[in-house]
Design a protein around this motif. Sequence first.
Motif, PDB file in Angstrom:
ATOM      1  N   THR A   6       0.914  -1.036  -0.014  1.00 43.39           N
ATOM      2  CA  THR A   6       0.043  -0.053   0.080  1.00 43.39           C
ATOM      3  C   THR A   6       0.922   1.295  -0.068  1.00 43.39           C
ATOM      4  O   THR A   6       1.739   1.373   0.713  1.00 43.39           O
ATOM      5  CB  THR A   6      -0.869  -0.161   1.253  1.00 43.39           C
ATOM      6  N   ILE A   8       1.961   4.982   0.580  1.00 38.12           N
ATOM      7  CA  ILE A   8       1.569   6.044   1.467  1.00 38.12           C
ATOM      8  C   ILE A   8       2.108   7.521   0.802  1.00 38.12           C
ATOM      9  O   ILE A   8       2.974   7.278   0.163  1.00 38.12           O
ATOM     10  CB  ILE A   8       2.359   6.194   2.852  1.00 38.12           C
ATOM     11  N   GLN A   9       1.077   8.296   0.622  1.00 36.71           N
ATOM     12  CA  GLN A   9       1.451   9.344   0.141  1.00 36.71           C
ATOM     13  C   GLN A   9       1.600  10.569   1.163  1.00 36.71           C
ATOM     14  O   GLN A   9       0.955  10.630   2.225  1.00 36.71           O
ATOM     15  CB  GLN A   9       0.229  10.089  -0.688  1.00 36.71           C
ATOM     16  N   TYR A  58      -1.178  10.048   3.804  1.00 41.87           N
ATOM     17  CA  TYR A  58      -2.377   9.477   3.565  1.00 41.87           C
ATOM     18  C   TYR A  58      -2.142   8.043   2.934  1.00 41.87           C
ATOM     19  O   TYR A  58      -1.106   7.980   2.309  1.00 41.87           O
ATOM     20  CB  TYR A  58      -2.856  10.269   2.378  1.00 41.87           C
ATOM     21  N   LYS A  59      -3.097   7.189   3.528  1.00 41.91           N
ATOM     22  CA  LYS A  59      -3.119   5.747   3.089  1.00 41.91           C
ATOM     23  C   LYS A  59      -4.545   5.714   2.465  1.00 41.91           C
ATOM     24  O   LYS A  59      -5.545   5.962   3.413  1.00 41.91           O
ATOM     25  CB  LYS A  59      -2.824   4.920   4.161  1.00 41.91           C
ATOM     26  N   HIS A  60      -4.811   5.211   1.276  1.00 45.21           N
ATOM     27  CA  HIS A  60      -6.115   5.175   0.761  1.00 45.21           C
ATOM     28  C   HIS A  60      -6.892   6.453   0.827  1.00 45.21           C
ATOM     29  O   HIS A  60      -8.005   6.368   1.578  1.00 45.21           O
ATOM     30  CB  HIS A  60      -6.820   3.995   1.159  1.00 45.21           C
ATOM     31  N   VAL A  64      -3.226   9.394   8.030  1.00 47.79           N
ATOM     32  CA  VAL A  64      -2.632   8.352   8.795  1.00 47.79           C
ATOM     33  C   VAL A  64      -1.364   8.752   9.516  1.00 47.79           C
ATOM     34  O   VAL A  64      -0.733   7.957  10.426  1.00 47.79           O
ATOM     35  CB  VAL A  64      -2.285   7.060   8.183  1.00 47.79           C
ATOM     36  N   TYR A  88      -2.393   2.539  12.949  1.00 47.55           N
ATOM     37  CA  TYR A  88      -1.681   2.582  11.737  1.00 47.55           C
ATOM     38  C   TYR A  88      -0.022   2.449  12.100  1.00 47.55           C
ATOM     39  O   TYR A  88       0.931   2.741  11.206  1.00 47.55           O
ATOM     40  CB  TYR A  88      -1.738   4.095  11.134  1.00 47.55           C
ATOM     41  N   GLN A  91       4.045   0.632  10.295  1.00 43.89           N
ATOM     42  CA  GLN A  91       4.013   0.433   8.916  1.00 43.89           C
ATOM     43  C   GLN A  91       4.886   1.559   8.534  1.00 43.89           C
ATOM     44  O   GLN A  91       4.924   1.900   7.146  1.00 43.89           O
ATOM     45  CB  GLN A  91       2.734   0.785   8.447  1.00 43.89           C
ATOM     46  N   ILE A  93       5.091   4.681   8.753  1.00 39.52           N
ATOM     47  CA  ILE A  93       4.496   6.055   8.435  1.00 39.52           C
ATOM     48  C   ILE A  93       5.352   7.140   9.149  1.00 39.52           C
ATOM     49  O   ILE A  93       5.715   8.273   8.405  1.00 39.52           O
ATOM     50  CB  ILE A  93       2.867   6.008   8.762  1.00 39.52           C
TER      51      ILE A  93
END
Length: 162
Positions: A6, A8-9, A58-60, A64, A88, A91, A93
């Motif tokens: 996934t 992450i942006q 952001y995730k989806h 996050v 979260y 991960q 992040i």
Amino acid sequence: MQKTLTMIQYLRTDSSNTDFRSLVVLLDKYLSVINGEKDSFFAAFNTIDALQNVIVAYKHEKPVGCGAFKPYSNDSAEIKRMFVPEEYRGQSIAQGVLTALETWASESGFSRCVLETSKSMQPAVRLYEKCGYAVIPNYGQYQGVETSVCMQKTLNDHPKQI
């Protein structure tokens, strides 16, 4: 079966971002438990109204994680408001947010980052150490605060954006 990673942006924004503000509300609730009776002392140094350098992860399309930096001195940026909700964590992040902040700070002409966290937040301390931060004497308003640990990292050079 193939596992899909996934993405992450990381969005560069400022403290007017509503997703950032929502995450900070959760962060403040989390920190008020950790800080206890000293919460009002720390809260005074964590205002967000004028933060110009904010990262929201952001995730989806769901926020996050977040973090920010502000000028601390001519050559130092102070990392502030780092937070990833519990569901979260684990991960990478927070590491991604921190890296994005460091890159932006370097591009903005800062040669190092400083930060303060709580000694009781050992996962945060370990994250910062993993990312190249070293413990320094408590600076500024954190001098003499026994529950605080201050850290710094020298940044890699990036061309300053004009």
